[in-house]
Design a protein around this motif. Structure first.
Motif: not given
Length: 177
Positions: A115-121, A147-148
């Protein structure tokens, strides 16, 4: 009427703290769609999100961010794509006390990066399982060439959740500046 310019999605495993994270940040009463948890095998919490959680936060520049929480159970996955439409990023929360937390991380990253590659874990509940190393999450990211940004957080603490939110925004700014 919901008036906001930006949208951030909170996704991840049941019991990881998505609803609590939104409550920690929201300036408005959180719209929560919680129901009695019928999946006690998976998590012992009393209630679980079955629809969507919604809250809002206003940035220093006056822009509002809508905070959208997804249900953590796979049986509600039909909603995830709809909730993610128009989002500027996703915060994935994983419950470290879950014995399958690494598998959960892989599951949610695989789905939500579509859906979106701007992910923070955010890894939560480290205090509930101190016998298992938290190093395994960074190792997994490296082994999978991902590289999240990854943080260890208490989803009830506003400063911890704000750090996740600011990282989503900063990562987006870096990508497009």
């Amino acid at each position: 009427m919901i008036i906001q310019k930006y949208k951030i999605v909170f996704a991840g495993s049941m019991g990881a703290g998505k609803t609590e994270a939104i409550k920690a940040l929201s300036e408005i009463p959180v719209l929560a769609t919680e129901a009695y948890n019928t999946d006690q095998e998976r998590h012992q919490k009393l209630n679980t999100t079955v629809g969507i959680d919604y809250g809002e936060i206003t940035l220093e520049d006056g822009n509002k961010i809508g905070l959208y929480g997804t249900p953590g159970q796979g049986r509600f996955d039909f909603m995830w794509g709809v909730i993610c439409q128009g989002a500027i990023g996703t915060i994935i929360l994983i419950d470290h006390s879950n014995p399958n937390s690494l598998e959960e991380l892989q599951y949610y990253v695989d789905i939500f990066k579509k859906y979106d590659d701007n992910i923070v874990i955010g890894i939560s509940h480290l205090d509930k399982n101190t016998d298992i190393s938290s190093h395994k999450y960074r190792t997994w990211l490296i082994e999978n060439n991902l590289n999240y940004p990854l943080f260890f957080v208490d989803a009830r603490q506003k400063d911890d959740v704000l750090m996740l939110l600011e990282t989503v925004i900063t990562t987006l700014e870096i990508k497009y500046l």
